[in-house]
Design a protein around this motif. Structure first.
Motif, PDB file in Angstrom:
ATOM      1  N   ARG A 111      15.304 -32.424 -11.066  1.00 13.90           N
ATOM      2  CA  ARG A 111      14.839 -32.883  -9.718  1.00 13.90           C
ATOM      3  C   ARG A 111      13.433 -32.057  -9.394  1.00 13.90           C
ATOM      4  NH1 ARG A 111      15.302 -37.391  -6.837  1.00 13.90           N
ATOM      5  NH2 ARG A 111      13.175 -37.053  -6.809  1.00 13.90           N
ATOM      6  N   ASP A 153       9.848 -34.299  -8.406  1.00 12.16           N
ATOM      7  CA  ASP A 153       9.245 -34.229  -7.394  1.00 12.16           C
ATOM      8  C   ASP A 153       7.905 -33.687  -7.460  1.00 12.16           C
ATOM      9  OD1 ASP A 153      11.717 -34.802  -6.051  1.00 12.16           O
ATOM     10  OD2 ASP A 153      12.163 -32.761  -5.391  1.00 12.16           O
ATOM     11  N   LEU A 159       5.721 -36.494  -8.730  1.00 16.15           N
ATOM     12  CA  LEU A 159       5.642 -37.842  -7.966  1.00 16.15           C
ATOM     13  C   LEU A 159       4.856 -37.271  -6.701  1.00 16.15           C
ATOM     14  CD1 LEU A 159       9.190 -39.254  -8.104  1.00 16.15           C
ATOM     15  CD2 LEU A 159       7.079 -40.207  -9.097  1.00 16.15           C
ATOM     16  N   VAL A 160       4.970 -36.273  -6.307  1.00 23.93           N
ATOM     17  CA  VAL A 160       4.209 -35.715  -4.901  1.00 23.93           C
ATOM     18  C   VAL A 160       3.035 -35.093  -5.225  1.00 23.93           C
ATOM     19  CG1 VAL A 160       4.758 -34.128  -2.940  1.00 23.93           C
ATOM     20  CG2 VAL A 160       6.413 -35.371  -3.716  1.00 23.93           C
ATOM     21  N   THR A 180       6.774 -47.862 -16.499  1.00 23.12           N
ATOM     22  CA  THR A 180       7.979 -47.185 -16.042  1.00 23.12           C
ATOM     23  C   THR A 180       8.771 -46.785 -17.493  1.00 23.12           C
ATOM     24  OG1 THR A 180       8.011 -48.604 -14.346  1.00 23.12           O
ATOM     25  CG2 THR A 180      10.105 -47.581 -14.801  1.00 23.12           C
ATOM     26  N   ARG A 203      11.874 -45.890 -19.705  1.00 23.03           N
ATOM     27  CA  ARG A 203      12.987 -45.715 -19.770  1.00 23.03           C
ATOM     28  C   ARG A 203      14.049 -45.297 -20.498  1.00 23.03           C
ATOM     29  NH1 ARG A 203      13.662 -52.580 -19.149  1.00 23.03           N
ATOM     30  NH2 ARG A 203      15.595 -51.720 -18.170  1.00 23.03           N
ATOM     31  N   ASN A 250      -0.168 -48.252 -13.201  1.00 26.87           N
ATOM     32  CA  ASN A 250       0.336 -47.964 -12.001  1.00 26.87           C
ATOM     33  C   ASN A 250       0.627 -46.410 -11.683  1.00 26.87           C
ATOM     34  OD1 ASN A 250       3.133 -47.481 -10.574  1.00 26.87           O
ATOM     35  ND2 ASN A 250       2.336 -49.373  -9.279  1.00 26.87           N
ATOM     36  N   ARG A 292       2.751 -44.438 -10.136  1.00 25.63           N
ATOM     37  CA  ARG A 292       4.226 -43.929 -10.015  1.00 25.63           C
ATOM     38  C   ARG A 292       4.901 -44.433 -11.272  1.00 25.63           C
ATOM     39  NH1 ARG A 292       7.661 -42.760  -5.837  1.00 25.63           N
ATOM     40  NH2 ARG A 292       9.022 -44.064  -7.078  1.00 25.63           N
ATOM     41  N   GLU A 293       4.558 -45.310 -12.018  1.00 25.79           N
ATOM     42  CA  GLU A 293       4.889 -45.515 -13.488  1.00 25.79           C
ATOM     43  C   GLU A 293       4.494 -44.405 -14.647  1.00 25.79           C
ATOM     44  OE1 GLU A 293       4.156 -49.429 -14.610  1.00 25.79           O
ATOM     45  OE2 GLU A 293       5.442 -50.492 -13.274  1.00 25.79           O
ATOM     46  N   LEU A 353       6.038 -40.923 -13.392  1.00 26.96           N
ATOM     47  CA  LEU A 353       7.560 -41.118 -13.656  1.00 26.96           C
ATOM     48  C   LEU A 353       7.762 -40.844 -15.144  1.00 26.96           C
ATOM     49  CD1 LEU A 353       8.756 -43.948 -11.761  1.00 26.96           C
ATOM     50  CD2 LEU A 353       9.841 -41.686 -11.417  1.00 26.96           C
ATOM     51  N   GLN A 373       7.569 -40.443  -1.723  1.00 24.84           N
ATOM     52  CA  GLN A 373       7.238 -40.494  -3.159  1.00 24.84           C
ATOM     53  C   GLN A 373       8.695 -40.144  -4.001  1.00 24.84           C
ATOM     54  OE1 GLN A 373       5.004 -42.557  -4.146  1.00 24.84           O
ATOM     55  NE2 GLN A 373       3.498 -42.325  -2.755  1.00 24.84           N
ATOM     56  N   ARG A 374       9.418 -39.266  -3.386  1.00 26.10           N
ATOM     57  CA  ARG A 374      10.415 -38.770  -4.184  1.00 26.10           C
ATOM     58  C   ARG A 374      11.477 -39.553  -4.705  1.00 26.10           C
ATOM     59  NH1 ARG A 374      11.684 -33.656  -0.670  1.00 26.10           N
ATOM     60  NH2 ARG A 374      11.644 -35.528   1.000  1.00 26.10           N
ATOM     61  N   PHE A 375      11.722 -40.771  -3.982  1.00 24.06           N
ATOM     62  CA  PHE A 375      12.626 -41.471  -4.357  1.00 24.06           C
ATOM     63  C   PHE A 375      12.118 -42.291  -5.651  1.00 24.06           C
ATOM     64  CE2 PHE A 375      13.212 -41.827   0.373  1.00 24.06           C
ATOM     65  CZ  PHE A 375      14.347 -41.496   0.387  1.00 24.06           C
ATOM     66  N   ILE A 376      13.467 -42.173  -6.466  1.00 24.98           N
ATOM     67  CA  ILE A 376      13.013 -42.975  -7.652  1.00 24.98           C
ATOM     68  C   ILE A 376      12.807 -44.408  -7.749  1.00 24.98           C
ATOM     69  CG2 ILE A 376      13.835 -43.400 -10.280  1.00 24.98           C
ATOM     70  CD1 ILE A 376      12.925 -40.442  -9.419  1.00 24.98           C
ATOM     71  N   GLU A 377      13.865 -45.152  -6.991  1.00 25.28           N
ATOM     72  CA  GLU A 377      13.637 -46.527  -6.712  1.00 25.28           C
ATOM     73  C   GLU A 377      12.870 -46.547  -5.535  1.00 25.28           C
ATOM     74  OE1 GLU A 377      16.965 -49.002  -7.029  1.00 25.28           O
ATOM     75  OE2 GLU A 377      17.487 -48.312  -9.245  1.00 25.28           O
ATOM     76  N   THR A 378      11.876 -47.471  -5.245  1.00 25.35           N
ATOM     77  CA  THR A 378      11.096 -47.719  -4.230  1.00 25.35           C
ATOM     78  C   THR A 378      11.666 -48.380  -3.030  1.00 25.35           C
ATOM     79  OG1 THR A 378      10.179 -49.802  -5.019  1.00 25.35           O
ATOM     80  CG2 THR A 378       8.985 -47.649  -5.564  1.00 25.35           C
ATOM     81  N   PRO A 412      13.917 -56.807 -15.646  1.00 26.66           N
ATOM     82  CA  PRO A 412      15.125 -56.607 -14.919  1.00 26.66           C
ATOM     83  C   PRO A 412      15.945 -55.154 -15.562  1.00 26.66           C
ATOM     84  CG  PRO A 412      15.368 -58.084 -16.690  1.00 26.66           C
ATOM     85  CD  PRO A 412      13.853 -57.995 -16.601  1.00 26.66           C
ATOM     86  N   ARG A 413      16.600 -54.752 -14.717  1.00 31.88           N
ATOM     87  CA  ARG A 413      17.197 -53.312 -15.169  1.00 31.88           C
ATOM     88  C   ARG A 413      18.656 -53.495 -14.904  1.00 31.88           C
ATOM     89  NH1 ARG A 413      13.166 -48.533 -14.888  1.00 31.88           N
ATOM     90  NH2 ARG A 413      14.613 -47.969 -16.750  1.00 31.88           N
ATOM     91  N   ARG A 467      22.187 -51.849 -16.247  1.00 32.95           N
ATOM     92  CA  ARG A 467      22.730 -50.780 -15.024  1.00 32.95           C
ATOM     93  C   ARG A 467      23.097 -51.548 -13.824  1.00 32.95           C
ATOM     94  NH1 ARG A 467      20.205 -46.026 -14.262  1.00 32.95           N
ATOM     95  NH2 ARG A 467      18.854 -46.335 -16.104  1.00 32.95           N
ATOM     96  N   ASP A 526      12.721 -53.602 -12.217  1.00 36.72           N
ATOM     97  CA  ASP A 526      12.000 -52.336 -12.031  1.00 36.72           C
ATOM     98  C   ASP A 526      11.360 -52.463 -10.471  1.00 36.72           C
ATOM     99  OD1 ASP A 526      10.827 -49.986 -13.698  1.00 36.72           O
ATOM    100  OD2 ASP A 526       9.376 -50.758 -12.471  1.00 36.72           O
ATOM    101  N   GLN A 529       8.952 -50.416  -9.409  1.00 39.67           N
ATOM    102  CA  GLN A 529       7.700 -49.267  -8.998  1.00 39.67           C
ATOM    103  C   GLN A 529       6.521 -49.959  -8.458  1.00 39.67           C
ATOM    104  OE1 GLN A 529       8.270 -46.389  -9.041  1.00 39.67           O
ATOM    105  NE2 GLN A 529      10.269 -46.520  -9.926  1.00 39.67           N
ATOM    106  N   ARG A 530       6.342 -51.696  -9.015  1.00 42.18           N
ATOM    107  CA  ARG A 530       5.133 -51.849  -8.635  1.00 42.18           C
ATOM    108  C   ARG A 530       5.118 -52.964  -7.246  1.00 42.18           C
ATOM    109  NH1 ARG A 530       3.971 -55.436 -13.375  1.00 42.18           N
ATOM    110  NH2 ARG A 530       6.189 -54.562 -13.934  1.00 42.18           N
ATOM    111  N   ASP A 579       3.660 -52.180  -3.858  1.00 38.30           N
ATOM    112  CA  ASP A 579       2.094 -51.992  -3.820  1.00 38.30           C
ATOM    113  C   ASP A 579       1.455 -53.436  -3.329  1.00 38.30           C
ATOM    114  OD1 ASP A 579       2.503 -49.570  -5.141  1.00 38.30           O
ATOM    115  OD2 ASP A 579       1.439 -50.205  -7.077  1.00 38.30           O
TER     116      ASP A 579
END
Lengths: 460, 460
Positions: A26, A30, A33-34, A357, A359, A436, A438-439, A442, B157-162, B358-359, B389, B417, B419-420, B423
């Motif tokens: 974690r 963090d 990403l930050v 991203t 996987r 991107n 964030r991609e 990550l 930004q710490r969330f993995i899924e936006t 798709p995930r 998932r 996915d 991430q984008r 944006d």
């Protein structure tokens, strides 16, 4: 009773480890990403240096800048590793025309990497379409001789991961021109190896064979390939000819370098975990996804360790390999010197499938039981970050030479989402703007997390 | 012995079913990837129609074209479902300035959807920054009254899924302006809800509260928000003022439609599986990822079933919902009529998170044991396509009204996915060019596969 106690204390200590790992991962995400820096580092590489084909002045510039960048982070060691690399130049932009009677229709082409030039005034010949190398053999020398062969094998859209499509369709680029030459072809035009329909020729290396005449070879955009194919279907030979002119040349091998940064292990300084990508790129764009993202993610792994205060037990190296695209000399040199210096390599991860991203990771040639254990131990830890696809599969061209040298080294490929990579691969579209933030981050965090787990727990 | 035989025949029949399912899912993906039509349909929607905000002439054009498109596929039923929708117009482009003494610094702003206009000559006031709605309360009316409130809560930004970042930061856009008005604010400027640093204001709806004065509210780009914030930090109030002018208006509700195509079930025609997205979009771009991709994927599900010769047992509907963005009236109407017509709804899937790779899918409010069974039965089948998932989570705003009406209906969110998405979300960048063909098609195939599995096996 004692046995039961032992078992439960083992369980507790396992849980403790998992919890500790979970907290560290974690932290890694963090930080990336930050406070991530790989995106801005990549911007510099792409925008202030740009293309960096092996042997070019720009490649040298990228080596010098990378070294300075690594120095600025204050790693335990930063150094260059000299290697001689092929030095191929494209020269002036290529020209290609479909010649239909008196009509000359310009089409977008680009010399394949390592190709020879055409004669100075270009090359004109009848053109014949084949869908595969196999088809060449069925046609034979009587049909092929004196012609330009047009390799138009399609991309198979049915593969879910595009790497498989590339491998399958790519054979005609890697090996097609040399095969055509065996039947007396005078040139080769190869459909761009991409799932996309567009106007960009996708360059990439072709491989000549000793003792077979080197014929000029170029990629043609997929839309132009479709046009050429439909013209060939409508009109019978020899009405359609093809003209192309390319100006590439092979210069003597040049001196270049891998760029290496290291955090030295606190407990086992001579055991190494390598994380890398390649610094060189093709010459048509900025080498953003191929492979600026890979090197900057590798550097970010070390930066994140420093920023989070993590001191690895084993030595962790970020390696910017030179010359992946047309020679692999950097990768060879790295393995050669590792052996010479009596290093022990326990694992290597390569990121060379784009900065998309993440996987998961693929593990090259490990026993099924080991892959099962890896999944059992680590999948749950990586799942919250959606990087838990841990499969059998390839690793990367730069780290592969480690395989022969260190039998027990585990070679790992970083596996990002694959859908967009071959749309831009080896074209002028492989630019920073298509990455991107964030991609990219990550992916760096995923790599750092796996390095951390290997460093902590090894594979046993 | 009999018991053993029974058990093994059960195993065999289960294996048989799995094998049959596996073959069908492969067929679905092949059809979508090789002969897919959603990408070209989306191109038409984006390029020939474009933005289609509820109540606009373009929204009506999109309804008519969608109906014709569905007719052309020869589904069993194609029809419109009338509903009244809010009709808000942006009017002439907004203007915004930071006023620093005599200096007027233009900044990119866009009225939030449903916002009222400023006075005709614009609105000038002192501006005060807050990081959250909560902070408003600590400042109180004495500080807020007469000012423009600048909501500058950061994206986490710490969330993995936006989507989680959007939900968290988004509150200041949905609810901030109305809250500020309670303390006497005269206007609200809201930091764009995006992880990206760029020059685009991201629009999106804001919600007024009955009995509270409606104050004009606009989004400001993240780069401009940073600039404004740093200016406010450097200079003390009241030196910095803000001016903005926006020209939006609320017209009477307009007549519009959901567009529906159906393949009628061979065995249970009154049981329905819905797959949908929303046809309306914000007015700043082409509504490509939000949500042209969702409607075109939904249509593709039905097309793929026809093309592969699959006849569902239950009725399967593709629904192009109207008015998701600023009212949700289409979704409400669909549920209302489903009840009125005594339909039985067993499942609904919504695609409204972009047409990215798709995930998997998230299942809304189902018991943990059911989710476990879904994973046990279907995860392996979806794994080769990397859409496995299958988690607990939200579904979609358009299908949510079905939840109250049909207690046993399973509501499902398509999860690409993430991430984008944010944006480009609600900006001029949400255009066709930012959609990848294979990503879009893989999503359509994933949706079709899940509909197929539900149709064949239900949830028991």
């Amino acid at each position: 009773m004692k046995k039961i106690l032992l078992a439960s204390s083992l369980v507790l200590s396992t849980l403790g480890l998992q919890a500790q790992d979970s907290v560290m991962i974690r932290k890694i995400f963090d930080e990336a990403l930050v406070n991530g820096q790989c995106y801005e580092n990549l911007r510099y590489l792409c925008k202030n240096i740009g293309q960096r084909l092996s042997g070019s002045a720009n490649a040298q510039k990228s080596v010098e800048w990378s070294k300075k960048l690594m120095d600025s982070y204050g790693f335990d060691k930063v150094y260059l590793q000299e290697c001689m690399v092929p030095h191929w130049e494209r020269g002036a932009k290529e020209q290609g025309f479909i010649i239909d009677g008196t009509n000359r229709i310009p089409v977008p082409i680009a010399a394949l990497g390592m190709s020879v030039a055409t004669p100075k005034d270009g090359l004109t010949a009848n053109i014949i379409e084949v869908k595969s190398i196999k088809e060449l053999a069925t046609l034979g020398e009587s049909v092929i001789k004196g012609k330009i062969v047009f390799f138009n094998g399609p991309w198979d859209q049915r593969f879910i991961e595009t790497g498989q499509g590339y491998g399958t369709a790519g054979v005609q680029r890697f090996a097609g021109p040399a095969e055509a030459a065996k039947y007396g072809a005078v040139g080769a035009i190869v459909r761009s190896i991409t799932p996309a329909l567009d106007n960009y020729p996708h360059t990439g290396g072709t491989v000549y064979v000793d003792g077979v005449k080197k014929i000029p070879a170029a990629a043609i955009s997929t839309l132009a390939a479709n046009k050429l194919s439909s013209m060939l279907r409508l009109r019978k030979l020899p009405l359609i000819k093809f003209y192309f002119k390319q100006n590439c040349r092979q210069l003597p091998d040049a001196k270049s370098y891998n760029v290496i940064g290291e955090i030295t292990g606190t407990e086992k300084p001579n055991k190494f975990i390598t994380v890398g990508g390649h610094l060189d790129s093709w010459d048509l764009a900025e080498g953003a996804h191929d492979d600026g993202t890979g090197v900057m993610q590798s550097l970010e792994v070390l930066r994140v360790f420093k920023a989070t205060g993590y001191r690895p037990k084993n030595s962790v190296r970020a390696v910017f390999f030179m010359n992946e695209e047309n020679g692999g000399r950097g990768g060879d040199k790295y393995a050669e010197l590792a052996v010479k210096n009596k290093e022990e390599h326990i694992a290597a991860i390569e990121s060379d499938e784009g900065g998309f991203t993440p996987r998961g990771f693929s593990f090259d040639g490990i026993p099924a039981s080991m892959l099962k254990d890896i999944n059992k131990n680590w999948k749950k830890l990586l799942e919250p970050y959606e990087v838990d696809r841990l499969t059998a599969g390839g690793s990367g061209a730069d780290i592969e030479p480690l395989k022969d040298a260190f039998k027990s080294a585990v070679l790992i490929g970083f596996r990002p989402d694959s859908q967009r990579y071959f749309d831009i691969h080896h074209t002028p579209n492989d630019v920073f703007e298509n990455v991107n933030k964030r991609e990219l981050e990550l992916g760096a965090a995923a790599m750092a997390s796996l390095v951390y787990l290997i460093d902590q727990h090894g594979f046993n």
